[in-house]
Design an enzyme around this catalytic site. Structure first.
Site, PDB file in Angstrom:
ATOM      1  N   ARG A 115      15.675  -1.932 -13.544  1.00  0.00           N
ATOM      2  CA  ARG A 115      15.163  -0.614 -13.865  1.00  0.00           C
ATOM      3  C   ARG A 115      16.344   0.277 -14.246  1.00  0.00           C
ATOM      4  O   ARG A 115      17.497  -0.141 -14.147  1.00  0.00           O
ATOM      5  CB  ARG A 115      14.404  -0.029 -12.659  1.00  0.00           C
ATOM      6  N   ARG A 116      16.064   1.497 -14.667  1.00  0.00           N
ATOM      7  CA  ARG A 116      17.102   2.488 -14.966  1.00  0.00           C
ATOM      8  C   ARG A 116      18.184   1.941 -15.895  1.00  0.00           C
ATOM      9  O   ARG A 116      19.370   2.160 -15.686  1.00  0.00           O
ATOM     10  CB  ARG A 116      17.748   2.982 -13.662  1.00  0.00           C
TER      11      ARG A 116
ATOM     12  N   TYR B  56       3.955  10.710  -0.184  1.00  0.00           N
ATOM     13  CA  TYR B  56       2.683  11.028   0.484  1.00  0.00           C
ATOM     14  C   TYR B  56       2.279  12.475   0.237  1.00  0.00           C
ATOM     15  O   TYR B  56       1.095  12.801   0.241  1.00  0.00           O
ATOM     16  CB  TYR B  56       2.762  10.703   1.974  1.00  0.00           C
TER      17      TYR B  56
ATOM     18  N   HIS C 108       5.233  -0.484  -9.858  1.00  0.00           N
ATOM     19  CA  HIS C 108       4.534  -0.064  -8.636  1.00  0.00           C
ATOM     20  C   HIS C 108       4.242   1.430  -8.645  1.00  0.00           C
ATOM     21  O   HIS C 108       3.122   1.860  -8.434  1.00  0.00           O
ATOM     22  CB  HIS C 108       5.360  -0.440  -7.408  1.00  0.00           C
ATOM     23  N   PHE C 109       5.273   2.238  -8.920  1.00  0.00           N
ATOM     24  CA  PHE C 109       4.994   3.678  -8.772  1.00  0.00           C
ATOM     25  C   PHE C 109       4.259   4.269  -9.977  1.00  0.00           C
ATOM     26  O   PHE C 109       3.773   5.390  -9.897  1.00  0.00           O
ATOM     27  CB  PHE C 109       6.216   4.494  -8.332  1.00  0.00           C
ATOM     28  N   HIS C 110       4.144   3.496 -11.056  1.00  0.00           N
ATOM     29  CA  HIS C 110       3.240   3.974 -12.109  1.00  0.00           C
ATOM     30  C   HIS C 110       1.779   3.710 -11.730  1.00  0.00           C
ATOM     31  O   HIS C 110       0.880   4.323 -12.304  1.00  0.00           O
ATOM     32  CB  HIS C 110       3.603   3.371 -13.466  1.00  0.00           C
TER      33      HIS C 110
ATOM     34  N   HIS D 235      10.548   9.321   0.683  1.00  0.00           N
ATOM     35  CA  HIS D 235       9.293   8.608   0.834  1.00  0.00           C
ATOM     36  C   HIS D 235       8.157   9.547   1.234  1.00  0.00           C
ATOM     37  O   HIS D 235       7.033   9.370   0.798  1.00  0.00           O
ATOM     38  CB  HIS D 235       9.373   7.437   1.797  1.00  0.00           C
TER      39      HIS D 235
END
Lengths: 67, 586
Positions: free
Chosen positions: B452-453, B242, B389-391, B238
């Site tokens: 996913r995956r 950042y 989300h992470f895209h 995580h």
């Protein structure tokens, strides 16, 4: 203060100092963002919870790792 | 004093000021772009395969492609760009070069060698002539096992980034000797605090690789504890989020206000934000493991609490950055409650790219809050929602900010004017539109449980049932979005290549960053006490991780029960798979 900080802009028509600047537009935008968040949280109830079983944290024993 | 130093740097590009450093930064940027080009193209292959629009790879090879996409974009693209930006930030704001340029080249080359080892290891999954395998995805924890070369490559890359951090600290120490009474300039402060939490979080992944995964891959130890390697990965996993986000934040704090025509609203608030990231980035990793059995819910609750506190610096950033943009807009003649938005320089691709990236990050804030909530996370965990989300975060807030920043930085480090501003403006807009289609559809498909995956999420005798729309419509949006993103990527790379061959070197902007309305003199000196904040960060990590790690080792053993590794690249007999599924599902 470092040497390379920008001091002036060519498109600038007036100089607004720290004391006279009131970011009211920012407050409005942030307010709109919070409103969207609240509406999405309400919407989430209909998307996810209605018709699904409750999803909750377990009893005390599982919380402290004893069960 | 300031005025005279100002005049010495007026209308000078970074290349004029620091020619030696500019070469390293240019090399780092190009390493980053190459990773972006390959990783981005593989993203298109996956999107078309998953949505069944175009399938030309074997389903088993999907995981090789997925691993390359994740590693090249989440690790290589982001971190190479980061080291370039941070080297620029430290040297520009301290107004001095690095202490020893050979050391700077050394860490850059080390990172390149690491990347090549990792890339070739992954490539072995699809090229028979290369005897390696690394279909372990970007998260690379056990029981998936990679060839030793993959882990060695990762170690070289991470150690290279550690040395880069040491380089920035050395430069700062040298500056501090000459300027003992001055506050740390904001860009350097940002680079140093980010480096400190990078050191703290990468200890976990170093431990995981050097003590467990590499010896296991080499056959020195027979087995590992998968939950331990997972937890050590997420201890780093995580914070790395950042790590790649902080250069984007730096751009929003020190470039966006200037591009808007104003000043940063508050230097002290920016410092508080980076201190909060130093404190809170690491003791939150367990929020990626809400569904992992073997970690007590109490520890997960602590991770959730820390995660919710992390919303604070992001909301502070939203306020400070937007207030700085508003300041610029009003100085440019903007008026009214919201009418000032029209006065912003929307025709400038650097500004527009960063502003749209920030807007997407606000949307990502909502899906991030859903992910962070322990009970709601259960509903979207391991679904395509998370990919959506992470895209928005790394795929847009970070990637789009970096691409927009490149339109300013590449001319700075090459001395050549940007080839086409119109193409650049079209590119950042197209990326925004493409990601809106793709990410929105991914989020929605996660809500009805699409995993996913998964190479081919189509199942016999089962249909997904979206509450609104159809699966076909969602797949079409993903495929369309992926195509638009690939076109935008090609436009970006074309502009970068043609800029490098551009003969025009006139009217380049000077190498400057935003001034402040409220400067460091308005903040308490304790904010610059890096030792204090590092000590508190270490204590928080100890509080957040000691008991969970002890509990995992206690129940699963340091080297775990006898676990054999899985090598996905090797063909598996379907009958064997069925048999092993029956073993675990009576």
């Amino acid at each position: 203060m470092a040497s390379a900080t920008e001091q002036s802009e060519t498109d600038q028509v007036r100089e607004i100092g720290h004391e006279e600047y009131d970011p009211i537009g920012t407050a409005i935008l942030i307010g709109i963002y919070f409103l969207i968040l609240v509406l999405l949280w309400l919407f989430m109830y209909f998307v996810e919870f209605l018709g699904n079983g409750p999803t909750v944290v377990g009893a005390l024993l599982t919380v402290v790792g004893l069960a | 004093m300031e005025v005279t130093r100002m005049s010495s740097t007026a209308s000078r590009t970074y290349l004029d000021q620091f020619p030696a450093e500019a070469k390293v930064i240019k090399a780092a940027f190009w390493s980053s772009f190459m990773a972006l080009a390959i990783g981005g193209l593989l993203g298109l292959v996956q999107a078309l395969h998953r949505t069944d629009v175009l399938r030309f790879i074997d389903p088993a090879d999907y995981y090789t492609v997925l691993t390359a996409h994740g590693v090249l974009l989440a690790i290589t693209f982001t971190i190479f760009f980061l080291v370039g930006i941070f080297t620029w930030a430290v040297t520009t704001s301290l107004d001095r070069g690095v202490v020893d340029i050979r050391f700077t080249w050394a860490w850059y080359i080390m990172m390149v060698v690491g990347t090549i080892l990792v890339g070739v290891s992954i490539l072995g999954g699809v090229v028979d002539a290369i005897p390696t395998y690394a279909d372990v995805l970007f998260t690379f924890y056990a029981p998936l096992q990679a060839h030793p070369a993959f882990y060695v490559g990762l170690v070289l890359f991470v150690v290279g980034s550690w040395l880069a951090g040491a380089d920035w600290f050395r430069t700062w120490w040298a500056w501090r000797k000459e300027n003992p009474d001055e506050r740390i300039p904001l860009p350097t402060f940002m680079a140093l605090t980010t480096t400190l939490f990078w050191y703290l979080c990468t200890l976990g992944v170093a431990l995981s690789i050097l003590v467990f995964l590499l010896p296991w891959s080499l056959g020195i130890v027979d087995s590992v504890n998968p939950l331990l390697t997972r937890t050590l990965f997420w201890y780093f996993g995580h914070a790395v989020v950042y790590f790649w986000l902080m250069p984007a934040y730096m751009m929003w704090y020190i470039m966006l206000p200037k591009l808007s025509g104003g000043k940063l609203f508050s230097d002290p608030l920016a410092r508080v934000v980076f201190v909060l990231f130093l404190l809170l980035s690491t003791p939150v990793g367990i929020h990626h493991q809400y569904l992992d059995p073997g970690i007590a819910e109490g520890y997960k609750f602590i991770a959730m609490t820390n995660t919710m506190f992390l919303l604070l610096p992001s909301l502070l950033t939203a306020f400070t950055v937007v207030a700085s943009m508003e300041h610029g807009a009003r100085q440019r003649g903007g008026t009214g409650y919201l009418g000032w938005l029209k006065a912003l320089p929307w025709r400038d691709p650097v500004f527009t790219g960063m502003a749209l990236a920030g807007l997407m990050f606000a949307a990502a804030g909502f899906s991030g809050m859903i992910n962070a909530g322990m009970n709601i996370n259960y509903l979207v965990h391991n679904s395509w929602w998370v990919v959506g989300h992470f895209h928005l975060t790394v795929g847009t807030a970070v990637a789009l900010t970096f691409m927009a920043a490149a339109y300013w930085f590449i001319p700075q480090v090459t001395g050549k004017a940007l080839w086409s501003r119109q193409l650049a403006l079209g590119q950042v807009l197209l990326w925004f539109v493409g990601m809106t289609f793709m990410s929105n559809a991914m989020h929605r498909s996660g809500l009805f449980g699409m995993p996913r995956r998964t190479a081919e999420p189509q199942y016999q005798g089962f249909n997904f049932e979206p509450a609104v729309g159809t699966v076909g419509e969602i797949n079409a949006q993903v495929a369309l979005g992926a195509v638009l993103l690939t076109v935008a990527l090609a436009m970006f790379l074309l502009n970068m290549v043609l800029t490098s061959f551009n003969d025009d070197s006139d009217s380049l902007p000077a190498n400057t960053y935003a001034g402040t309305l409220s400067g460091p003199e308005d903040s308490p000196a304790v904010l610059d006490n890096l030792k204090l904040w590092t000590a508190i960060a270490v204590v928080l990590v100890i509080v957040g991780y000691t008991l969970p790690l002890a509990s995992i080792v206690d129940s699963g053993g340091l080297f775990g029960p006898d676990i054999s590794g899985f090598q996905l690249a090797i063909e598996t007999d379907p009958a064997l798979v069925l048999e092993s599924v029956r073993e675990v599902m009576p």
